[in-house]
Motif scaffolding. Structure first.
Motif, PDB file in Angstrom:
ATOM      1  N   PHE A   1      -3.047   5.775   3.338  1.00 32.96           N
ATOM      2  CA  PHE A   1      -2.105   4.789   2.804  1.00 32.96           C
ATOM      3  C   PHE A   1      -2.381   4.537   1.331  1.00 32.96           C
ATOM      4  O   PHE A   1      -3.544   4.419   0.912  1.00 32.96           O
ATOM      5  CB  PHE A   1      -2.250   3.435   3.518  1.00 32.96           C
ATOM      6  CG  PHE A   1      -2.052   3.460   4.994  1.00 32.96           C
ATOM      7  CD1 PHE A   1      -0.797   3.243   5.552  1.00 32.96           C
ATOM      8  CD2 PHE A   1      -3.129   3.665   5.856  1.00 32.96           C
ATOM      9  CE1 PHE A   1      -0.615   3.235   6.928  1.00 32.96           C
ATOM     10  CE2 PHE A   1      -2.956   3.658   7.237  1.00 32.96           C
ATOM     11  CZ  PHE A   1      -1.699   3.446   7.768  1.00 32.96           C
ATOM     12  N   ASP A   2      -1.322   4.418   0.553  1.00 31.35           N
ATOM     13  CA  ASP A   2      -1.431   3.808  -0.765  1.00 31.35           C
ATOM     14  C   ASP A   2      -1.657   2.311  -0.560  1.00 31.35           C
ATOM     15  O   ASP A   2      -1.436   1.770   0.532  1.00 31.35           O
ATOM     16  CB  ASP A   2      -0.139   4.073  -1.548  1.00 31.35           C
ATOM     17  CG  ASP A   2      -0.191   3.528  -2.956  1.00 31.35           C
ATOM     18  OD1 ASP A   2      -1.298   3.383  -3.516  1.00 31.35           O
ATOM     19  OD2 ASP A   2       0.877   3.220  -3.508  1.00 31.35           O
ATOM     20  N   GLY A   3      -2.093   1.623  -1.623  1.00 26.64           N
ATOM     21  CA  GLY A   3      -2.375   0.205  -1.507  1.00 26.64           C
ATOM     22  C   GLY A   3      -1.195  -0.681  -1.881  1.00 26.64           C
ATOM     23  O   GLY A   3      -0.428  -1.128  -1.023  1.00 26.64           O
ATOM     24  N   ASP A   4      -1.021  -0.926  -3.175  1.00 30.01           N
ATOM     25  CA  ASP A   4       0.020  -1.831  -3.644  1.00 30.01           C
ATOM     26  C   ASP A   4       1.408  -1.325  -3.275  1.00 30.01           C
ATOM     27  O   ASP A   4       1.740  -0.164  -3.497  1.00 30.01           O
ATOM     28  CB  ASP A   4      -0.091  -2.004  -5.161  1.00 30.01           C
ATOM     29  CG  ASP A   4      -1.412  -2.646  -5.562  1.00 30.01           C
ATOM     30  OD1 ASP A   4      -1.557  -3.865  -5.407  1.00 30.01           O
ATOM     31  OD2 ASP A   4      -2.317  -1.901  -5.994  1.00 30.01           O
ATOM     32  N   ALA A   5       2.208  -2.216  -2.671  1.00 26.71           N
ATOM     33  CA  ALA A   5       3.582  -1.962  -2.215  1.00 26.71           C
ATOM     34  C   ALA A   5       3.635  -1.162  -0.923  1.00 26.71           C
ATOM     35  O   ALA A   5       4.725  -0.862  -0.437  1.00 26.71           O
ATOM     36  CB  ALA A   5       4.431  -1.277  -3.286  1.00 26.71           C
ATOM     37  N   VAL A   6       2.481  -0.835  -0.343  1.00 28.82           N
ATOM     38  CA  VAL A   6       2.450  -0.142   0.949  1.00 28.82           C
ATOM     39  C   VAL A   6       1.643  -0.974   1.944  1.00 28.82           C
ATOM     40  O   VAL A   6       2.204  -1.656   2.787  1.00 28.82           O
ATOM     41  CB  VAL A   6       1.894   1.295   0.811  1.00 28.82           C
ATOM     42  CG1 VAL A   6       1.823   1.982   2.180  1.00 28.82           C
ATOM     43  CG2 VAL A   6       2.785   2.111  -0.123  1.00 28.82           C
TER      44      VAL A   6
ATOM     45  N   SER B   1       0.526  -7.630  -7.699  1.00 26.64           N
ATOM     46  CA  SER B   1      -0.407  -7.164  -8.725  1.00 26.64           C
ATOM     47  C   SER B   1       0.196  -6.030  -9.538  1.00 26.64           C
ATOM     48  O   SER B   1       0.015  -5.952 -10.756  1.00 26.64           O
ATOM     49  CB  SER B   1      -1.710  -6.710  -8.069  1.00 26.64           C
ATOM     50  OG  SER B   1      -2.370  -7.801  -7.462  1.00 26.64           O
ATOM     51  N   GLU B   2       0.917  -5.148  -8.866  1.00 24.28           N
ATOM     52  CA  GLU B   2       1.579  -4.049  -9.563  1.00 24.28           C
ATOM     53  C   GLU B   2       2.606  -4.579 -10.556  1.00 24.28           C
ATOM     54  O   GLU B   2       2.791  -4.003 -11.634  1.00 24.28           O
ATOM     55  CB  GLU B   2       2.248  -3.112  -8.555  1.00 24.28           C
ATOM     56  CG  GLU B   2       2.935  -1.905  -9.158  1.00 24.28           C
ATOM     57  CD  GLU B   2       1.984  -0.956  -9.873  1.00 24.28           C
ATOM     58  OE1 GLU B   2       2.419  -0.314 -10.838  1.00 24.28           O
ATOM     59  OE2 GLU B   2       0.809  -0.871  -9.465  1.00 24.28           O
ATOM     60  N   ARG B   3       3.243  -5.679 -10.219  1.00 26.08           N
ATOM     61  CA  ARG B   3       4.216  -6.264 -11.142  1.00 26.08           C
ATOM     62  C   ARG B   3       3.533  -6.747 -12.418  1.00 26.08           C
ATOM     63  O   ARG B   3       4.072  -6.606 -13.519  1.00 26.08           O
ATOM     64  CB  ARG B   3       4.959  -7.415 -10.468  1.00 26.08           C
ATOM     65  CG  ARG B   3       5.952  -6.942  -9.420  1.00 26.08           C
ATOM     66  CD  ARG B   3       6.736  -8.081  -8.791  1.00 26.08           C
ATOM     67  NE  ARG B   3       7.667  -7.541  -7.811  1.00 26.08           N
ATOM     68  CZ  ARG B   3       8.890  -7.094  -8.097  1.00 26.08           C
ATOM     69  NH1 ARG B   3       9.326  -7.159  -9.351  1.00 26.08           N
ATOM     70  NH2 ARG B   3       9.670  -6.608  -7.161  1.00 26.08           N
TER      71      ARG B   3
ATOM     72  N   ALA C   1      -4.530   4.045  -6.855  1.00 22.77           N
ATOM     73  CA  ALA C   1      -4.772   4.284  -8.276  1.00 22.77           C
ATOM     74  C   ALA C   1      -5.658   3.202  -8.888  1.00 22.77           C
ATOM     75  O   ALA C   1      -6.109   3.344 -10.030  1.00 22.77           O
ATOM     76  CB  ALA C   1      -3.444   4.350  -9.029  1.00 22.77           C
ATOM     77  N   ARG C   2      -5.909   2.141  -8.152  1.00 19.85           N
ATOM     78  CA  ARG C   2      -6.809   1.098  -8.651  1.00 19.85           C
ATOM     79  C   ARG C   2      -8.203   1.669  -8.922  1.00 19.85           C
ATOM     80  O   ARG C   2      -8.638   2.628  -8.276  1.00 19.85           O
ATOM     81  CB  ARG C   2      -6.954  -0.026  -7.630  1.00 19.85           C
ATOM     82  CG  ARG C   2      -5.790  -0.973  -7.512  1.00 19.85           C
ATOM     83  CD  ARG C   2      -6.015  -1.935  -6.360  1.00 19.85           C
ATOM     84  NE  ARG C   2      -4.950  -2.924  -6.235  1.00 19.85           N
ATOM     85  CZ  ARG C   2      -5.085  -4.217  -6.560  1.00 19.85           C
ATOM     86  NH1 ARG C   2      -6.231  -4.662  -7.029  1.00 19.85           N
ATOM     87  NH2 ARG C   2      -4.069  -5.053  -6.408  1.00 19.85           N
ATOM     88  N   GLY C   3      -8.908   1.053  -9.861  1.00 15.89           N
ATOM     89  CA  GLY C   3     -10.306   1.360 -10.103  1.00 15.89           C
ATOM     90  C   GLY C   3     -11.055   0.069 -10.351  1.00 15.89           C
ATOM     91  O   GLY C   3     -10.450  -1.000 -10.458  1.00 15.89           O
ATOM     92  N   ALA C   4     -12.372   0.132 -10.438  1.00 14.03           N
ATOM     93  CA  ALA C   4     -13.157  -1.063 -10.747  1.00 14.03           C
ATOM     94  C   ALA C   4     -12.709  -1.615 -12.111  1.00 14.03           C
ATOM     95  O   ALA C   4     -12.416  -0.841 -13.022  1.00 14.03           O
ATOM     96  CB  ALA C   4     -14.635  -0.721 -10.770  1.00 14.03           C
TER      97      ALA C   4
ATOM     98  N   VAL D   1       7.691   5.461   0.533  1.00 17.80           N
ATOM     99  CA  VAL D   1       8.014   4.100   0.953  1.00 17.80           C
ATOM    100  C   VAL D   1       8.741   3.430  -0.210  1.00 17.80           C
ATOM    101  O   VAL D   1       8.130   3.002  -1.185  1.00 17.80           O
ATOM    102  CB  VAL D   1       6.743   3.314   1.321  1.00 17.80           C
ATOM    103  CG1 VAL D   1       7.092   1.919   1.822  1.00 17.80           C
ATOM    104  CG2 VAL D   1       5.917   4.076   2.370  1.00 17.80           C
ATOM    105  N   PRO D   2      10.083   3.348  -0.155  1.00 14.82           N
ATOM    106  CA  PRO D   2      10.863   2.881  -1.301  1.00 14.82           C
ATOM    107  C   PRO D   2      10.890   1.361  -1.449  1.00 14.82           C
ATOM    108  O   PRO D   2      11.932   0.717  -1.289  1.00 14.82           O
ATOM    109  CB  PRO D   2      12.254   3.443  -1.030  1.00 14.82           C
ATOM    110  CG  PRO D   2      12.344   3.488   0.463  1.00 14.82           C
ATOM    111  CD  PRO D   2      10.951   3.814   0.947  1.00 14.82           C
ATOM    112  N   THR D   3       9.736   0.778  -1.712  1.00  9.94           N
ATOM    113  CA  THR D   3       9.627  -0.667  -1.904  1.00  9.94           C
ATOM    114  C   THR D   3       8.892  -0.958  -3.205  1.00  9.94           C
ATOM    115  O   THR D   3       8.296  -0.086  -3.811  1.00  9.94           O
ATOM    116  CB  THR D   3       8.851  -1.327  -0.741  1.00  9.94           C
ATOM    117  OG1 THR D   3       7.549  -0.735  -0.646  1.00  9.94           O
ATOM    118  CG2 THR D   3       9.584  -1.162   0.573  1.00  9.94           C
ATOM    119  N   GLY D   4       8.924  -2.216  -3.600  1.00  6.77           N
ATOM    120  CA  GLY D   4       8.163  -2.638  -4.761  1.00  6.77           C
ATOM    121  C   GLY D   4       8.875  -2.396  -6.077  1.00  6.77           C
ATOM    122  O   GLY D   4       9.934  -1.776  -6.150  1.00  6.77           O
ATOM    123  N   ILE D   5       8.240  -2.856  -7.142  1.00  8.81           N
ATOM    124  CA  ILE D   5       8.838  -2.845  -8.475  1.00  8.81           C
ATOM    125  C   ILE D   5       9.162  -1.423  -8.945  1.00  8.81           C
ATOM    126  O   ILE D   5      10.134  -1.212  -9.671  1.00  8.81           O
ATOM    127  CB  ILE D   5       7.916  -3.560  -9.478  1.00  8.81           C
ATOM    128  CG1 ILE D   5       8.640  -3.720 -10.834  1.00  8.81           C
ATOM    129  CG2 ILE D   5       6.587  -2.857  -9.624  1.00  8.81           C
ATOM    130  CD1 ILE D   5       7.882  -4.595 -11.829  1.00  8.81           C
TER     131      ILE D   5
END
Length: 316
Positions: A182-187, A193-195, A247-250, A307-311
């Protein structure tokens, strides 16, 4: 009758590769398409994008207990349904339920099916499902894949995957293990946070994630599906392995893990890639299916859904 722990609805083009027939429909119309499907009734249909996922999920049904149900929801006509069910039988899939609605959206039947996941080659049907709280992903058909890749779809289904040695004592038989990424943000999570990242930049995003590290992220469209996988894992002797590929990192890595802990959920692997290309990491994980909100991250991956959701998917 005991309800299954997980119900997955798939379109016929997600389950089988009907892209050649679909081209006939686009070029010559419905009548030619239906006749072609009827003429090919005895021809074995090639596996589609969701075939391996369906096969491994159905393997969870052992000892007479129905833990997983796969239902075909298709825009195809009932005549094409004959070929779909023939292909199901030829491939040894225990799928008994299907709805064929001839050109109409099958979305209206999703609640009646009790679907916990919907995979379809029709983006509009996927969006309708997501808008109504049903985890869903848009899959590309065989026309988007190279010919040699289409041949390779069937490889793990006809030839057992060799056990991969990971240490002197440990081996993994991936032909039996269900692996979902799974991807994280929007999934798995919401896209708040992505916004911030899209609208204010990386520094603002990282600063917010540090300041709000203990605040759980909002649930994303696939949180309910991860919950279902947890119940399935607890009830089945079959192995299920999940991965968060983001795609997040520390320092933005901590909040997603804390969120999962707050939800009482977990993943087996977490990849915080700090913007690196996901595809090589996914190739190493070797998922049976991967869900991501960006088309570019699923292009070229055989078993994957957008998954066609999110910004990132909002129309300007």
């Amino acid at each position: 009758m005991t309800m299954p722990l997980l119900t997955v609805a798939v379109s016929s083009r997600a389950l089988f590769d009907f892209e050649e027939e679909n081209e006939i429909f686009k070029l010559h119309g419905e009548e030619a398409y239906v006749q072609t499907q009827l003429d090919r009734l005895e021809r074995v249909a090639k596996p589609g994008v969701a075939f391996l996922l369906a096969k491994k999920l159905l393997a969870m049904n052992n000892h007479g207990e129905k833990r997983v149900e796969i239902i075909v929801l298709s825009r195809n006509d009932p005549v094409t349904g004959l070929r779909v069910f023939r292909a199901i039988a030829e491939n040894g899939l225990n799928i008994q339920c299907g709805c064929f609605v001839r050109g109409r959206s099958p979305f209206r039947y999703l609640p009646a099916c009790g679907a916990n996941l919907f995979l379809s080659a029709f983006a509009d049907d996927v969006r309708a499902a997501l808008e109504n709280g049903i985890p869903a992903a848009h899959v590309k058909g065989g026309d988007s894949l190279r010919a040699e890749e289409l041949v390779n779809i069937a490889t793990p289904l006809t030839t057992p995957i060799a056990k991969k040695k990971t240490s002197i004592t440990e081996t993994i038989d991936e032909s039996k293990e269900l692996r979902i990424a799974f991807d994280g943000d929007a999934v798995l999570f919401g896209d708040e946070s992505e916004r911030v990242y899209q609208e204010q930049g990386l520094d603002a995003f990282q600063q917010q994630e540090k300041e709000m590290v203990a605040a759980p992220l909002q649930p994303g469209p696939f949180k309910p599906f991860l919950e279902k996988l947890k119940k399935l894992r607890q009830a089945s002797s079959n192995s299920i392995r999940t991965a968060l590929v983001t795609a997040r990192g520390a320092p933005a890595h901590e909040r997603p893990i804390r969120t999962l802990m707050e939800w009482g959920l977990e993943v087996d692997e977490a990849m915080f890639l700090s913007g690196k290309n996901k595809k090589e990491f996914l190739r190493a994980f070797n998922p049976d299916f991967f869900f991501d909100d960006q088309v570019r991250n699923v292009e070229g991956i055989l078993e994957a859904g957008h998954v066609p959701t999110g910004i990132k998917n909002e129309k300007n």
